[in-house]
Scaffold this motif. Sequence first.
Motif, short mmCIF file in Angstrom:
data_model
loop_
_atom_site.label_atom_id
_atom_site.label_comp_id
_atom_site.label_asym_id
_atom_site.label_seq_id
_atom_site.Cartn_x
_atom_site.Cartn_y
_atom_site.Cartn_z
N ARG A 178 1.82 1.70 -3.52
CA ARG A 178 0.67 2.23 -4.25
C ARG A 178 0.57 3.75 -4.08
NH1 ARG A 178 -4.49 3.43 -2.64
NH2 ARG A 178 -6.11 3.34 -4.27
N SER A 179 0.77 4.23 -2.87
CA SER A 179 0.69 5.67 -2.62
C SER A 179 1.78 6.43 -3.37
CB SER A 179 0.82 5.95 -1.11
OG SER A 179 -0.26 5.38 -0.40
N VAL B 217 -1.19 5.93 -11.97
CA VAL B 217 -2.34 5.27 -11.36
C VAL B 217 -2.45 3.82 -11.80
CG1 VAL B 217 -4.84 5.34 -11.08
CG2 VAL B 217 -3.55 7.48 -11.18
N ALA C 193 -0.08 1.78 -10.02
CA ALA C 193 -0.46 1.69 -8.61
C ALA C 193 -1.47 0.59 -8.37
CB ALA C 193 -1.01 3.03 -8.13
N GLU C 194 -2.45 0.48 -9.28
CA GLU C 194 -3.57 -0.42 -9.05
C GLU C 194 -3.39 -1.82 -9.66
OE1 GLU C 194 -5.72 0.44 -7.02
OE2 GLU C 194 -5.59 2.62 -6.97
N ILE D 282 0.72 6.60 -7.09
CA ILE D 282 -0.34 7.58 -7.29
C ILE D 282 0.21 8.99 -7.18
CG2 ILE D 282 -2.48 8.51 -6.33
CD1 ILE D 282 -3.26 5.69 -5.55
N ASP E 70 -2.02 -5.37 -7.33
CA ASP E 70 -2.93 -5.95 -6.33
C ASP E 70 -4.37 -6.02 -6.80
OD1 ASP E 70 -0.91 -6.32 -4.36
OD2 ASP E 70 -1.00 -4.18 -3.89
N GLY E 71 -4.74 -5.12 -7.70
CA GLY E 71 -6.13 -5.08 -8.14
C GLY E 71 -6.46 -5.99 -9.30
N GLN F 105 0.82 -1.21 0.00
CA GLN F 105 0.00 0.00 0.00
C GLN F 105 0.86 1.26 0.00
OE1 GLN F 105 -3.39 0.29 -0.34
NE2 GLN F 105 -3.23 -1.89 -0.79
#
Length: 218
Positions: free
Chosen positions: A98-99, A107, A110-111, A102, A114-115, A95
């Motif tokens: 990810r920050s 983006v 970042a996603e 971003i 994990d997404g 996380q």
Amino acid sequence: LDIIEFGRFIYFLTWATTLSLIARAGHDWVMLKALPNLIQSSRSDEAKYLLLRTSATVAAEALLLCVPFVLFTFNTSPTMAISGSAIIVFAAISQVRRSVCISAGRVGQAEMPDGFVKPLLLAAVVFAVAQYNNPTAAQVMILSAILTVGISVGAISLLLAQIPKDALSIKSRRFDLGDLKDLARTMRLANCFNIVLANADILLVGYLNDAKFTALYA
């Protein structure tokens, strides 16, 4: 997975995921608020300090949260306890990555890990294993932990490779976080409340009922 093993898996995975979210709660907001300004104003030394401080804090909190998780799950399944602990630590650290992405305007990067990549790979691996053997909850938890660690390390390595070497060699400079500490505390409380509410149903159902009922509820 049969229905009972699925119930056990979803219950312990929800615990691990919840604790990993609590470990990073508030810190991600600090990163998202402060890091873009530091990057845009070329204050790389302060940005590095914030990143190192946040990473160390999140990792330490994740490790601390592993203690009650292990105590809670070890008698049931040592494998689940160890695998879940790995998920707590590396999911929390992911996380932070990810920050950073971003904040840098990336983006998609970042996603994606994990997404998209992790759920797709986990589903594919479990499906492949299920063709030859009916996996247990502990085995699927191990697979989830391996993917979490591998994808987290890979995504962080990719991010570091994109940072210029001169930026990585810059010495970090401590600065007064000031209002950022207040923001972290406020958002941490709000985030923890939301995280618990979002996952409380599965946690309570799993605690009060057997694995089969938990699986049916999930």
